[in-house]
Design a protein around this motif. Structure first.
Motif, PDB file in Angstrom:
ATOM      1  N   ASP A 212      48.778  72.193  55.658  1.00  0.00           N
ATOM      2  CA  ASP A 212      47.551  71.411  55.845  1.00  0.00           C
ATOM      3  C   ASP A 212      47.747  70.305  56.872  1.00  0.00           C
ATOM      4  O   ASP A 212      46.807  69.943  57.593  1.00  0.00           O
TER       5      ASP A 212
ATOM      6  N   ILE B  21      47.430  71.947  60.284  1.00  0.00           N
ATOM      7  CA  ILE B  21      46.015  72.122  60.623  1.00  0.00           C
ATOM      8  C   ILE B  21      45.409  70.801  61.083  1.00  0.00           C
ATOM      9  O   ILE B  21      44.684  70.739  62.089  1.00  0.00           O
TER      10      ILE B  21
ATOM     11  N   CYS C  95      46.588  69.825  64.638  1.00  0.00           N
ATOM     12  CA  CYS C  95      46.004  70.725  65.646  1.00  0.00           C
ATOM     13  C   CYS C  95      44.519  70.429  65.846  1.00  0.00           C
ATOM     14  O   CYS C  95      44.019  70.438  66.990  1.00  0.00           O
ATOM     15  N   GLU C  96      43.806  70.139  64.779  1.00  0.00           N
ATOM     16  CA  GLU C  96      42.388  69.806  64.901  1.00  0.00           C
ATOM     17  C   GLU C  96      42.197  68.495  65.656  1.00  0.00           C
ATOM     18  O   GLU C  96      41.251  68.358  66.450  1.00  0.00           O
TER      19      GLU C  96
ATOM     20  N   PHE D 191      46.077  79.336  58.128  1.00  0.00           N
ATOM     21  CA  PHE D 191      45.711  78.437  59.226  1.00  0.00           C
ATOM     22  C   PHE D 191      44.391  78.887  59.848  1.00  0.00           C
ATOM     23  O   PHE D 191      43.467  78.085  60.052  1.00  0.00           O
ATOM     24  N   CYS D 192      44.290  80.189  60.172  1.00  0.00           N
ATOM     25  CA  CYS D 192      43.081  80.721  60.815  1.00  0.00           C
ATOM     26  C   CYS D 192      41.854  80.579  59.919  1.00  0.00           C
ATOM     27  O   CYS D 192      40.729  80.363  60.411  1.00  0.00           O
TER      28      CYS D 192
ATOM     29  N   LYS E  11      41.414  78.298  57.338  1.00  0.00           N
ATOM     30  CA  LYS E  11      41.081  76.937  56.937  1.00  0.00           C
ATOM     31  C   LYS E  11      40.739  75.997  58.091  1.00  0.00           C
ATOM     32  O   LYS E  11      40.083  74.972  57.890  1.00  0.00           O
ATOM     33  N   MET E  12      41.166  76.291  59.312  1.00  0.00           N
ATOM     34  CA  MET E  12      40.933  75.360  60.413  1.00  0.00           C
ATOM     35  C   MET E  12      39.447  75.312  60.794  1.00  0.00           C
ATOM     36  O   MET E  12      38.702  76.272  60.609  1.00  0.00           O
TER      37      MET E  12
ATOM     38  N   ARG F  31      37.310  77.652  64.548  1.00  0.00           N
ATOM     39  CA  ARG F  31      38.288  78.709  64.867  1.00  0.00           C
ATOM     40  C   ARG F  31      37.998  79.373  66.207  1.00  0.00           C
ATOM     41  O   ARG F  31      38.921  79.762  66.942  1.00  0.00           O
TER      42      ARG F  31
END
Length: 560
Positions: free
Chosen positions: A187, A190, A193-194, A231-232, A234-235, A238
């Motif tokens: 988490d 993520i 990255c966000e 990751f794919c 929850k982010m 996407r």
């Protein structure tokens, strides 16, 4: 070794009960990015020199890579110079994007932008380490501090990109790696990255590459797939990200991790030719690509001359591709086991006889010819080889098609020779062994002259009369015999000089050359006096004479 439980902390897998990747298959090629000139080069005992780097770059382009990481230009003058040489020497095709790596540090980012001036298409790949262990041991930073490093780096990169585009019209794209992704709380990975995506203004039309490296392989491949899918899933946003993977091979499962990560939703793969890289290596792109090929998926990379690629790789890196390396290794398409050899031989025969459009040869998942490899080396012979392997070699080397009944006899001869030799027998040794044992065997009896005469009786029946001379240890004997055909009449003639007790069992023949002077080869099987069977071989332009020579060969071998 017994104390392992006391000093190693086992990896805690992600709790992801809703995983979907196990039910998926790979149906298309990912975006490929070669990191041979960066990750691969830094791991060499003797790093590549300029000419070697240029040759490697050209090779990667020829293979079909459209994204190539060429170096870390802010790290050293050598790295800087190779990048400038590529740009100023116009070595980069318009459809190829070069990628440069840089830490999220202001002074290094600025030097990187200086290095890429004049390039048409560039990916600026920046990173900072995010793992739990590195935060604790190396950086001594909490999560907000690590996010700040990434965001500050992203701000500067965006500013310099906008300036470069305004002044030169360069096409610059972004890539961010939370280094040691697999050792980072998912988490948190993520979240950081966000934050970078938002700072860089990533959109569906201009997506960022989010590279999720297995910098150190820490778990089984299924866990990496879980991490990628989580990751794919929850982010946020996407569609504004290209999910890239960068597996290493510390546990020896880099290829499996990459394949499962593709099932988990990854779009892009970074790796090297034959897996060269730090420690136990990077992901082996050749293996992943050709694995796809065997499943009917076009990898969009050209390895149709894999040995040429291997030769250039070894020359540039001074590394050696191991003999058992998938697809490219010297022994990759070699069978020593007798049962394997027999199945491969039958597979080739089936392909020729059935005219099937599919590759259907047991034990060979790919047609060696698709990689410009030879059929001949597929079967190789040692003392462990089976009865059919030597026959296969003879057929492909000189065109001798031994009858199946003869395989055990010649196979035992080859095994004995291999045991005596103490090593594998090469193709030419096997051919020589066959010729000495059968074709050129010098025994007690030799055919000196011959003639056949067909005799038709009043009742319509036909008999064959043989007349000739047989050299028996230097003593010339005139012989004659009458039978229902050339072979029977010859046996009757031999009986006249005391050669008796042999029983004709089987006969096989085929041509071994073409044209007016074509020759044929005969394989003769005899039952010998007492018990047992033995084979003889004869070669002549007259197939009847070849049969007689085969009979004498068998008798000579029985009486040696």
């Amino acid at each position: 070794m017994k104390q392992a439980s006391k000093q190693y902390i086992p990896f805690q897998p992600l709790q992801w009960p809703n995983r979907q990747w196990p039910n998926k298959t790979i149906t298309k090629a990912p975006i490929w990015c070669s990191v041979d000139l960066r990750d691969g080069n830094q791991a060499l005992v003797t790093p590549m020199q300029l000419e070697e780097k240029l040759l490697m770059f050209k090779t990667l382009v020829d293979i079909g890579f459209k994204e190539i990481e060429v170096g870390f230009p802010s790290a050293s003058e050598t790295e800087y110079e190779i990048l400038r040489t590529l740009i100023e020497g116009y070595h980069i095709p318009d459809d190829v994007t070069i990628q440069v790596l840089v830490q999220a540090r202001p002074e290094l980012i600025k030097k990187t932008f200086e290095a890429v001036k004049g390039a048409k298409n560039v990916i600026v790949h920046f990173y900072n380490s995010t793992s739990t262990l590195q935060r604790k041991v190396v950086f001594k930073e909490d999560m907000p501090g690590i996010i700040k490093i990434a965001v500050e780096g992203a701000k500067l990169i965006r500013q310099l990109t906008e300036e470069a585009i305004a002044s030169s019209g360069m096409n610059i794209r972004y890539e961010y790696s939370p280094e040691s992704f697999t050792g980072t709380e998912i988490d948190f990975a993520i979240e950081i990255c966000e934050s970078v995506m938002e700072t860089l203004g990533a959109t569906n039309e201009n997506p960022i590459i989010l590279n999720l490296p297995s910098t150190v392989e820490m778990s089984t491949p299924n866990t990496y797939a879980d991490q990628i899918e989580y990751f794919c899933t929850k982010m946020k946003n996407r569609e504004a990200a290209i999910i890239s993977i960068h597996p290493h091979n510390d546990r020896g499962t880099g290829v499996a991790a990459a394949e499962l990560a593709l099932l988990g939703g990854a779009d892009r793969i970074e790796g090297t030719l034959f897996g060269n890289g730090e420690r136990t290596g990077n992901l082996d792109i050749v293996t992943v690509a050709l694995n796809m090929y065997t499943q009917g998926v076009d990898p969009e990379l050209d390895f149709s001359n894999i040995l040429a690629v291997k030769k250039i790789y070894e020359a540039c890196t001074k590394m050696k591709v191991p003999e058992r390396q998938p697809y490219a290794g010297e022994l990759a398409f070699t069978a020593f086991s007798g049962s394997h050899q027999d199945a491969i031989r039958k597979g080739y025969e089936y392909m020729a006889e059935s005219d099937t459009p599919y590759w259907e040869v047991p034990y060979l998942p790919i047609n060696p010819a698709d990689l410009s490899r030879e059929y001949e080396p597929v079967i190789r012979i040692n003392s462990q080889s089976g009865k059919g392997g030597a026959a296969f070699v003879l057929q492909h080397a000189v065109g001798y098609r031994l009858p199946k009944e003869m395989h055990p006899e010649f196979g035992n001869i080859v095994k004995a020779a291999s045991d005596a030799f103490g090593d594998e027998l090469k193709e030419e040794q096997i051919v020589d062994l066959f010729n000495r044992e059968y074709v050129e065997f010098d025994g007690k009896y030799k055919l000196a002259s011959h003639s056949f005469l067909e005799q038709r009786e009043l009742d319509g029946t036909t008999h064959t009369r043989f007349e000739g001379k047989i050299d028996v240890c230097g003593d010339m004997k005139e012989v004659a015999g009458v039978g229902n055909g050339p072979i029977d009449s010859f046996f009757q003639a031999l009986a006249g000089i005391g050669v008796e007790g042999y029983e004709f069992v089987n006969y096989h023949e085929h041509a071994i050359s073409r044209g007016s002077d074509a020759k044929g080869i005969c394989y003769i099987e005899l039952k010998i006096p007492g018990n047992g069977h033995i084979f003889g071989v004869g070669i002549d332009s007259n197939i009847n004479v070849a049969a007689l020579l085969g009979i004498l060969c068998a008798i000579n071998r029985a009486e040696k």
